[in-house]
Scaffold this motif. Sequence first.
Motif, PDB file in Angstrom:
ATOM      1  N   LEU A  93       1.033  -1.181   0.028  1.00 48.11           N
ATOM      2  CA  LEU A  93      -0.049  -0.066   0.181  1.00 48.11           C
ATOM      3  C   LEU A  93       0.811   1.218   0.076  1.00 48.11           C
ATOM      4  CD1 LEU A  93      -2.570   1.536   0.357  1.00 48.11           C
ATOM      5  CD2 LEU A  93      -2.406   1.111   2.978  1.00 48.11           C
ATOM      6  N   THR A  94       0.631   2.189  -1.120  1.00 50.73           N
ATOM      7  CA  THR A  94       1.452   3.216  -1.129  1.00 50.73           C
ATOM      8  C   THR A  94       0.443   4.523  -1.290  1.00 50.73           C
ATOM      9  OG1 THR A  94       3.453   2.199  -1.983  1.00 50.73           O
ATOM     10  CG2 THR A  94       3.314   4.444  -2.502  1.00 50.73           C
ATOM     11  N   THR A  95       0.832   5.579  -0.855  1.00 52.81           N
ATOM     12  CA  THR A  95      -0.128   6.830  -0.957  1.00 52.81           C
ATOM     13  C   THR A  95       0.910   7.677  -1.815  1.00 52.81           C
ATOM     14  OG1 THR A  95      -1.071   6.621   1.143  1.00 52.81           O
ATOM     15  CG2 THR A  95      -1.276   8.717  -0.006  1.00 52.81           C
ATOM     16  N   VAL A  96       0.313   8.080  -3.059  1.00 56.34           N
ATOM     17  CA  VAL A  96       0.991   8.952  -4.014  1.00 56.34           C
ATOM     18  C   VAL A  96       0.334  10.311  -3.783  1.00 56.34           C
ATOM     19  CG1 VAL A  96       1.787   9.575  -6.320  1.00 56.34           C
ATOM     20  CG2 VAL A  96       1.265   7.293  -5.461  1.00 56.34           C
ATOM     21  N   GLU A  97       1.219  11.362  -3.281  1.00 55.09           N
ATOM     22  CA  GLU A  97       0.632  12.683  -2.890  1.00 55.09           C
ATOM     23  C   GLU A  97       0.831  13.625  -4.224  1.00 55.09           C
ATOM     24  OE1 GLU A  97       3.172  13.752   0.356  1.00 55.09           O
ATOM     25  OE2 GLU A  97       2.282  12.431   1.822  1.00 55.09           O
ATOM     26  N   ASP A  98      -0.015  14.585  -3.821  1.00 53.36           N
ATOM     27  CA  ASP A  98      -0.102  15.855  -4.884  1.00 53.36           C
ATOM     28  C   ASP A  98      -0.307  15.487  -6.189  1.00 53.36           C
ATOM     29  OD1 ASP A  98       0.602  17.534  -2.782  1.00 53.36           O
ATOM     30  OD2 ASP A  98       2.568  17.197  -2.492  1.00 53.36           O
ATOM     31  N   THR A  99      -0.923  14.459  -6.820  1.00 51.17           N
ATOM     32  CA  THR A  99      -1.431  14.216  -8.103  1.00 51.17           C
ATOM     33  C   THR A  99      -2.760  14.871  -8.614  1.00 51.17           C
ATOM     34  OG1 THR A  99      -3.350  12.427  -7.860  1.00 51.17           O
ATOM     35  CG2 THR A  99      -0.963  11.899  -7.384  1.00 51.17           C
ATOM     36  N   PRO A 100      -2.967  15.188  -9.782  1.00 55.04           N
ATOM     37  CA  PRO A 100      -4.166  15.894 -10.285  1.00 55.04           C
ATOM     38  C   PRO A 100      -5.516  15.399  -9.568  1.00 55.04           C
ATOM     39  CG  PRO A 100      -2.623  15.298 -12.059  1.00 55.04           C
ATOM     40  CD  PRO A 100      -2.153  14.643 -10.864  1.00 55.04           C
ATOM     41  N   SER A 101      -5.396  14.110  -9.018  1.00 55.95           N
ATOM     42  CA  SER A 101      -6.714  13.592  -8.299  1.00 55.95           C
ATOM     43  C   SER A 101      -6.457  13.734  -6.804  1.00 55.95           C
ATOM     44  CB  SER A 101      -6.867  12.463  -8.572  1.00 55.95           C
ATOM     45  OG  SER A 101      -7.091  12.199  -9.852  1.00 55.95           O
ATOM     46  N   GLY A 102      -5.560  14.612  -6.440  1.00 55.07           N
ATOM     47  CA  GLY A 102      -5.085  14.719  -4.703  1.00 55.07           C
ATOM     48  C   GLY A 102      -4.165  13.626  -4.557  1.00 55.07           C
ATOM     49  N   ASN A 103      -4.137  13.042  -3.137  1.00 58.37           N
ATOM     50  CA  ASN A 103      -3.490  12.046  -2.641  1.00 58.37           C
ATOM     51  C   ASN A 103      -4.243  10.764  -2.944  1.00 58.37           C
ATOM     52  OD1 ASN A 103      -1.775  13.851  -1.626  1.00 58.37           O
ATOM     53  ND2 ASN A 103      -2.408  13.625   0.530  1.00 58.37           N
ATOM     54  N   CYS A 104      -3.399   9.849  -3.699  1.00 62.52           N
ATOM     55  CA  CYS A 104      -4.267   8.630  -4.139  1.00 62.52           C
ATOM     56  C   CYS A 104      -3.300   7.529  -3.557  1.00 62.52           C
ATOM     57  CB  CYS A 104      -3.845   8.673  -5.721  1.00 62.52           C
ATOM     58  SG  CYS A 104      -4.533   9.799  -6.841  1.00 62.52           S
ATOM     59  N   ASP A 105      -4.346   6.399  -3.033  1.00 63.25           N
ATOM     60  CA  ASP A 105      -3.826   5.056  -2.564  1.00 63.25           C
ATOM     61  C   ASP A 105      -3.711   4.262  -3.766  1.00 63.25           C
ATOM     62  OD1 ASP A 105      -3.888   6.132   0.191  1.00 63.25           O
ATOM     63  OD2 ASP A 105      -6.146   5.625   0.465  1.00 63.25           O
ATOM     64  N   VAL A 106      -2.576   3.722  -3.649  1.00 63.81           N
ATOM     65  CA  VAL A 106      -2.174   2.669  -4.598  1.00 63.81           C
ATOM     66  C   VAL A 106      -2.041   1.198  -3.965  1.00 63.81           C
ATOM     67  CG1 VAL A 106      -0.731   1.888  -6.434  1.00 63.81           C
ATOM     68  CG2 VAL A 106      -1.158   4.399  -6.130  1.00 63.81           C
ATOM     69  N   VAL A 107      -2.898   0.328  -4.208  1.00 59.91           N
ATOM     70  CA  VAL A 107      -2.761  -0.905  -3.314  1.00 59.91           C
ATOM     71  C   VAL A 107      -2.286  -2.043  -4.575  1.00 59.91           C
ATOM     72  CG1 VAL A 107      -4.017  -2.602  -1.834  1.00 59.91           C
ATOM     73  CG2 VAL A 107      -4.754   0.003  -2.107  1.00 59.91           C
ATOM     74  N   SER A 108      -1.319  -2.819  -4.211  1.00 57.17           N
ATOM     75  CA  SER A 108      -1.161  -4.221  -4.753  1.00 57.17           C
ATOM     76  C   SER A 108      -1.774  -5.362  -3.956  1.00 57.17           C
ATOM     77  CB  SER A 108       0.265  -4.317  -5.032  1.00 57.17           C
ATOM     78  OG  SER A 108       0.863  -3.425  -5.669  1.00 57.17           O
ATOM     79  N   PHE A 109      -2.454  -6.321  -4.563  1.00 64.06           N
ATOM     80  CA  PHE A 109      -2.728  -7.436  -3.882  1.00 64.06           C
ATOM     81  C   PHE A 109      -2.847  -8.668  -4.913  1.00 64.06           C
ATOM     82  CE2 PHE A 109      -6.368  -5.087  -5.873  1.00 64.06           C
ATOM     83  CZ  PHE A 109      -7.186  -6.076  -5.982  1.00 64.06           C
ATOM     84  N   GLU A 110      -3.395  -9.807  -4.228  1.00 62.30           N
ATOM     85  CA  GLU A 110      -3.522 -11.029  -4.780  1.00 62.30           C
ATOM     86  C   GLU A 110      -4.679 -11.556  -4.542  1.00 62.30           C
ATOM     87  OE1 GLU A 110      -0.317 -13.593  -3.662  1.00 62.30           O
ATOM     88  OE2 GLU A 110       1.215 -12.401  -4.613  1.00 62.30           O
TER      89      GLU A 110
END
Length: 302
Positions: free
Chosen positions: A33-50
């Motif tokens: 789980l990573t949060t990418v900050e300051d994107t055009p959509s604001g802060n975005c949570d990116v989740v990798s899962f199985e």
Amino acid sequence: MSKIVPHLWFDKEAQEAVEFYTSIFPNSKVTNLTTVEDTPSGNCDVVSFELWDRQFMAISAGSLFKFNPSISFLVNIDSSQGEEAKKQLDYIWDRLSEGGRILMPLGKYPFSERYGWIQDRYGLSWQLILSDPNGDERPSIIPSLLFVDDRQGQAAAAGQFYQSVFKNTKAGQLLFYGANQEPNKEGTVMFSDFRLENTWFIAMDAGLKHDFTFNESISFVVNCNDQEEINYYWENLSAVPEAEQCGWVKDKFGISWQIIPAVLSDMMACGNQERVKRVAQAFLKMKKFNIDELQKAYRDEL
């Protein structure tokens, strides 16, 4: 790492949805789980899962795109398990039904003793089927592409095209509609499947009128080993120049792909928020990804 990974676009619910899905399917877990900050959509949570040992990704990036049944996921349960297979299918159906909407009721159909199609509480579509254990083995979860309206009749060409682009492929079944099967057109695809690298896909045509088509809510990440590979897939898959952004392309059939350097996953999972932010700010300015520039951002050498 899988060569091709399905990617799900949520408004704000990626973490919540992934927790829901991983609680339903066996052999499932969150891997990062990573949060990418300051994107055009604001802060975005990116989740990798199985899910059932299959790799997925999900992102919370705003309400730009909504799931629809043009891309669904077939849950393939081997009927040779007998009553246990039916119990497992019914359990998954019941869980996905919570707050969802039935598209085809769970029951007996000419092609399966037990099958149903459902849209879950987040709008994602699932087809559940008790499959015949005879024939070639198929994975437990398979993305399924439905070609409707102005794209009806393109399923066979799409399968051939994708098998010409990807390097390690295999053709599976290819069944056509015959005469007097209206509203489906004779000669269009009733069912087909094919393997691209390590991922099986299903492609079908449908003659009924629908108010949906492919969009970016579900895309497919292509993990590339080097810049040459990025260039190859970009050149072969991109057919809509205005859709090119941040590694995304849209092909001539309307399917979205993300052409990504495989090392990007490690960069984004490094645990150092400053590095993550630098890399994100670098790739947000790109159309086609440049590995050298991303690595410079990671090392703070820009």
